[in-house]
Design an enzyme around this catalytic site. Structure first.
Site, mmCIF file in Angstrom:
data_model
loop_
_atom_site.group_PDB
_atom_site.id
_atom_site.type_symbol
_atom_site.label_atom_id
_atom_site.label_comp_id
_atom_site.label_asym_id
_atom_site.label_seq_id
_atom_site.Cartn_x
_atom_site.Cartn_y
_atom_site.Cartn_z
ATOM 1 N N ARG A 1 45.248 1.300 -14.865
ATOM 2 C CA ARG A 1 45.270 0.161 -13.930
ATOM 3 C C ARG A 1 44.917 -1.103 -14.725
ATOM 4 O O ARG A 1 43.947 -1.096 -15.485
ATOM 5 C CB ARG A 1 44.277 0.352 -12.765
ATOM 6 C CG ARG A 1 44.637 1.525 -11.858
ATOM 7 C CD ARG A 1 43.770 1.550 -10.608
ATOM 8 N NE ARG A 1 44.200 0.562 -9.626
ATOM 9 C CZ ARG A 1 43.499 0.251 -8.546
ATOM 10 N NH1 ARG A 1 42.343 0.837 -8.309
ATOM 11 N NH2 ARG A 1 43.944 -0.650 -7.687
ATOM 12 N N GLN B 1 41.276 0.618 2.316
ATOM 13 C CA GLN B 1 39.926 0.883 1.798
ATOM 14 C C GLN B 1 38.849 0.391 2.770
ATOM 15 O O GLN B 1 37.754 0.944 2.816
ATOM 16 C CB GLN B 1 39.730 0.182 0.437
ATOM 17 C CG GLN B 1 40.534 0.758 -0.703
ATOM 18 C CD GLN B 1 41.862 0.054 -0.864
ATOM 19 O OE1 GLN B 1 42.463 -0.412 0.099
ATOM 20 N NE2 GLN B 1 42.352 -0.021 -2.093
ATOM 21 N N ASP C 1 37.457 -7.770 -9.152
ATOM 22 C CA ASP C 1 37.877 -6.905 -10.264
ATOM 23 C C ASP C 1 37.830 -7.624 -11.598
ATOM 24 O O ASP C 1 37.799 -6.996 -12.647
ATOM 25 C CB ASP C 1 39.289 -6.367 -10.027
ATOM 26 C CG ASP C 1 39.245 -5.225 -9.042
ATOM 27 O OD1 ASP C 1 38.975 -5.487 -7.858
ATOM 28 O OD2 ASP C 1 39.423 -4.067 -9.461
ATOM 29 N N ASN D 1 40.626 -10.218 -6.734
ATOM 30 C CA ASN D 1 40.091 -9.126 -5.893
ATOM 31 C C ASN D 1 41.230 -8.588 -5.034
ATOM 32 O O ASN D 1 42.363 -9.081 -5.101
ATOM 33 C CB ASN D 1 38.922 -9.629 -5.035
ATOM 34 C CG ASN D 1 38.170 -8.484 -4.369
ATOM 35 O OD1 ASN D 1 37.870 -7.483 -5.015
ATOM 36 N ND2 ASN D 1 37.873 -8.608 -3.089
ATOM 37 N N LYS D 2 40.921 -7.590 -4.253
ATOM 38 C CA LYS D 2 41.931 -6.921 -3.424
ATOM 39 C C LYS D 2 42.798 -7.938 -2.681
ATOM 40 O O LYS D 2 42.294 -8.938 -2.164
ATOM 41 C CB LYS D 2 41.193 -5.997 -2.444
ATOM 42 C CG LYS D 2 42.053 -5.199 -1.487
ATOM 43 C CD LYS D 2 43.155 -4.417 -2.161
ATOM 44 C CE LYS D 2 42.680 -3.491 -3.247
ATOM 45 N NZ LYS D 2 43.777 -3.040 -4.145
HETATM 46 O O1 MRU Z 1 42.317 -1.061 -5.441
HETATM 47 P P1 MRU Z 1 40.829 -0.892 -5.387
HETATM 48 O O2 MRU Z 1 40.370 -0.138 -4.194
HETATM 49 O O3 MRU Z 1 40.271 -0.347 -6.676
HETATM 50 O O4 MRU Z 1 40.278 -2.376 -5.245
HETATM 51 C C1 MRU Z 1 38.887 -2.575 -5.250
HETATM 52 C C2 MRU Z 1 38.478 -3.944 -4.949
HETATM 53 O O5 MRU Z 1 39.290 -4.832 -4.779
HETATM 54 C C3 MRU Z 1 37.002 -4.218 -4.927
HETATM 55 O O6 MRU Z 1 36.706 -5.281 -4.092
HETATM 56 C C4 MRU Z 1 36.537 -4.577 -6.354
HETATM 57 O O7 MRU Z 1 36.912 -3.585 -7.266
HETATM 58 C C5 MRU Z 1 35.065 -4.770 -6.416
HETATM 59 S S1 MRU Z 1 34.182 -3.267 -6.175
HETATM 60 C C6 MRU Z 1 32.539 -3.562 -6.377
#
Ligand code: MRU
Length: 345
Positions: free
Chosen positions: A89, A196, A237, A247-248
């Site tokens: 990723r 999520q 991220d 972020n997401k």
């Molecule tokens: O695709 P994901 O579920 O890995 O995305 C995660 C996020 O966007 C979280 O907000 C981010 O990793 C911060 S986790 C402390």
């Protein structure tokens, strides 16, 4: 409730399989690198810090599986798997940060027998996990000072225990505020396409007896207009040196809405989530995922099978929309290009 998202158990990596939550809490054991790569790619383990921790143990596993007797061959074997894990990723810097730490151990220990290096790698991976735990507690403590009694907090995706080795970043703030006796209400955005928020954040918050309400992503504006939200807290991220934060997908929407409705918008991140080599958010690689994740909801088709899809997994929130960034080293404010320099030390 204590959740052990990632752990090294009897020579294997044990992960909570997050694709099965909230209905079933089951562990996945990785005893080969391909299984771990798939687990990261398919989000069985997800959330930036947890991905980094899992990858650290991945390097330990690669070392364990190597039959090499010479350092040169051993290093070649481990680096090959580290490179492979890096391809799982692209967005969470924690993945690369953790694997670079493991590479450093390989280099620093090069004069030692292979068996000793294997032990040093395991010690480093466990250190990454333990440091994350400490960072979660500190972020929770700083962040909870921003929270008032009876605050209603909006969040997206899952930035909690399932995304870290302890109780999370954004959700860590909620848990700490509650532990300090503050009454908190949380609105969790469901977080399409992979849900999520609905599956993981709601599971976690309910287990921890937090007053939590699930909303569809498209309802956030209405909640804000109806004055039902006091603050937004999210994870990240990767943060660039100017404070732009990936972020997401959907986080940027919330930041724009928060600005319009004059609601503080906070990003909570350990120093392992900063990429100060990058100038701005435009330099952050954004993962694009399979179209089926949008055409389907967990295997159930919801769109024509030939529908064209665009599926970026993350977006970038420009720094001017971020009220403050909460880290384990304190709370940073604008101008981030100046304030974040302190993180380097
Ligand atoms: O695709 P994901 O579920 O890995 O995305 C995660 C996020 O966007 C979280 O907000 C981010 O990793 C911060 S986790 C402390």
């Amino acid at each position: 409730m204590r959740v052990e998202t990632v752990k090294w158990v009897n020579g294997k990596i044990r992960l909570i399989d997050q694709t099965l939550l909230p209905h079933s809490l089951k562990y996945l054991y990785c005893s080969d690198i391909k299984t771990l790569w798939d687990a990261i790619y398919t989000l069985r383990v997800r959330g930036a810090p947890a991905i980094g921790i899992a990858a650290g143990f991945g390097a330990v596993l690669a070392a364990k599986l190597s039959k090499a007797r010479t350092y040169a061959q051993f290093k070649k074997d481990v680096i090959k798997e580290i490179r492979y894990l890096k391809s799982s990723r692209p967005t969470a810097i924690n993945l690369f940060w953790a694997l670079e730490r493991m590479e450093k151990v390989l280099d620093l220990q090069k004069k030692k027998p292979v068996e000793r290096i294997k032990k040093a790698l395991l010690a480093e991976a466990n250190r990454i996990l333990k440091e994350d735990r400490v960072m979660c507690r500190k972020m929770g403590s700083f962040g909870s000072d921003l929270v008032k009694n009876n605050d209603r907090i909006l969040t997206l995706c899952n930035a909690g225990a399932l995304a870290t080795s302890d109780y999370g970043t954004a959700l860590g703030v909620v848990y700490t505020a509650k532990a300090k006796g503050k009454n908190i209400k949380v609105y969790a955005c469901e977080t399409r396409p992979l849900l999520q928020g609905a599956r993981l954040t709601m599971w976690e918050l309910l287990k921890n007896k937090i007053d939590a309400t699930l909303i569809c992503d498209s309802m956030a504006a209405t909640l804000m207009r109806q004055k039902m939200v006091d603050k937004v807290f999210v994870g990240t991220d990767r943060i660039a040196s100017n404070g732009d934060a990936a972020n997401k997908i959907g986080t940027y929407n919330l930041a724009v809405l928060a600005k319009y409705h004059r609601i503080p918008f906070y990003v909570v991140a350990p120093s392992s989530s900063f990429d100060l080599r990058l100038k701005c958010g435009g330099d952050i690689p954004i993962e694009e995922r399979r179209g089926d994740e949008v055409r389907e909801v967990f295997g159930k088709k919801i769109a024509p099978i030939n529908a064209k899809v665009y599926n970026p997994a993350f977006d970038v929130t420009p720094n001017d929309l971020i009220t403050a960034i909460v880290t384990e080293k304190g709370i940073f404010r604008k101008p981030y290009i100046k304030s974040l320099r302190k993180l380097k030390g």
